[in-house]
Design a protein around this motif. Structure first.
Motif, short mmCIF file in Angstrom:
data_model
loop_
_atom_site.label_atom_id
_atom_site.label_comp_id
_atom_site.label_asym_id
_atom_site.label_seq_id
_atom_site.Cartn_x
_atom_site.Cartn_y
_atom_site.Cartn_z
N LEU A 96 37.46 5.43 23.52
CA LEU A 96 37.16 6.48 22.55
C LEU A 96 38.44 6.86 21.82
N ILE A 97 38.45 6.68 20.54
CA ILE A 97 39.57 7.10 19.71
C ILE A 97 39.00 8.10 18.71
N SER A 98 39.49 9.33 18.78
CA SER A 98 38.94 10.36 17.89
C SER A 98 40.03 11.37 17.53
N PHE A 101 37.99 16.95 18.37
CA PHE A 101 36.70 16.25 18.35
C PHE A 101 35.90 16.43 19.64
N GLY A 102 36.57 16.83 20.72
CA GLY A 102 35.87 17.04 21.98
C GLY A 102 36.06 15.93 22.99
N LYS A 103 37.20 15.25 22.91
CA LYS A 103 37.47 14.15 23.83
C LYS A 103 37.45 14.63 25.28
N SER A 104 38.00 15.79 25.54
CA SER A 104 38.05 16.32 26.90
C SER A 104 36.66 16.44 27.50
N LEU A 105 35.73 16.92 26.73
CA LEU A 105 34.35 17.05 27.21
C LEU A 105 33.77 15.68 27.54
N CYS A 106 34.12 14.66 26.76
CA CYS A 106 33.60 13.32 27.01
C CYS A 106 33.95 12.84 28.41
N TYR A 107 35.20 12.98 28.81
CA TYR A 107 35.54 12.48 30.14
C TYR A 107 35.24 13.50 31.24
N GLN A 108 35.28 14.78 30.94
CA GLN A 108 34.95 15.76 31.98
C GLN A 108 33.48 15.69 32.35
N VAL A 116 41.59 8.87 33.77
CA VAL A 116 41.88 9.09 32.35
C VAL A 116 43.37 8.83 32.16
N VAL A 117 43.71 8.00 31.18
CA VAL A 117 45.11 7.69 30.89
C VAL A 117 45.50 8.43 29.63
N SER A 118 46.57 9.20 29.72
CA SER A 118 47.05 9.96 28.57
C SER A 118 48.56 9.83 28.48
N PRO A 119 49.09 9.61 27.28
CA PRO A 119 50.54 9.49 27.13
C PRO A 119 51.26 10.84 27.02
N LEU A 120 50.53 11.93 26.97
CA LEU A 120 51.15 13.24 26.74
C LEU A 120 51.14 14.09 28.00
N ILE A 121 52.31 14.35 28.56
CA ILE A 121 52.42 15.14 29.78
C ILE A 121 51.90 16.55 29.56
N SER A 122 52.22 17.16 28.43
CA SER A 122 51.76 18.53 28.17
C SER A 122 50.24 18.60 28.09
N LEU A 123 49.62 17.56 27.55
CA LEU A 123 48.16 17.51 27.49
C LEU A 123 47.58 17.40 28.90
N MET A 124 48.20 16.57 29.73
CA MET A 124 47.73 16.43 31.11
C MET A 124 47.79 17.77 31.84
N GLN A 125 48.91 18.47 31.69
CA GLN A 125 49.08 19.76 32.36
C GLN A 125 48.05 20.77 31.86
N ASP A 126 47.78 20.78 30.57
CA ASP A 126 46.79 21.68 30.00
C ASP A 126 45.39 21.36 30.52
N PRO A 173 37.18 21.86 35.17
CA PRO A 173 36.12 22.53 35.92
C PRO A 173 36.45 22.58 37.42
N GLN A 174 36.18 23.69 38.06
CA GLN A 174 36.49 23.89 39.47
C GLN A 174 35.70 22.96 40.39
N VAL A 175 34.60 22.42 39.91
CA VAL A 175 33.74 21.55 40.72
C VAL A 175 34.48 20.26 41.09
N LEU A 176 35.34 19.79 40.21
CA LEU A 176 36.08 18.54 40.41
C LEU A 176 37.52 18.83 40.80
N LYS A 177 38.16 17.89 41.46
CA LYS A 177 39.56 18.06 41.86
C LYS A 177 40.43 17.15 40.98
#
Length: 74
Positions: free
Chosen positions: A9-11, A15-22, A38-48, A54-58
């Motif tokens: 997915l490239i968007s 666009f709601g990419k986070s919802l797609c994988y969550q 999920v592979v992300s090149p941005l450390i700040s995005l990962m931390q955010d 969601p608390q349901v997932l770890k």
């Protein structure tokens, strides 16, 4: 994604990419106990994303700014 097919997915921002994988991660774990990577090149995005996941997932994030000990603890 929800049909268990490999997906790329490239968007644009907002666009709601986070919802797609969550949503996929939640559905896969709930139904089949499968993990989602999920592979992300941005450390700040990962931390955010970890902070707002969601608390349901770890969620776990591994990146180059962590010590070897921190990575092993995950």
């Amino acid at each position: 994604i929800l049909c268990s097919k490999s997906t790329l997915l490239i968007s644009p921002t907002g666009f709601g990419k986070s919802l797609c994988y969550q949503l996929a991660a939640y559905c896969f774990w709930k139904k089949r106990h499968l993990i989602t990577i999920v592979v992300s090149p941005l450390i700040s995005l990962m931390q955010d994303q970890i902070a707002n996941f969601p608390q349901v997932l770890k969620p776990v994030a591994i990146n180059s700014s962590q010590s070897e000990k921190e990575k092993e603890e995950k």
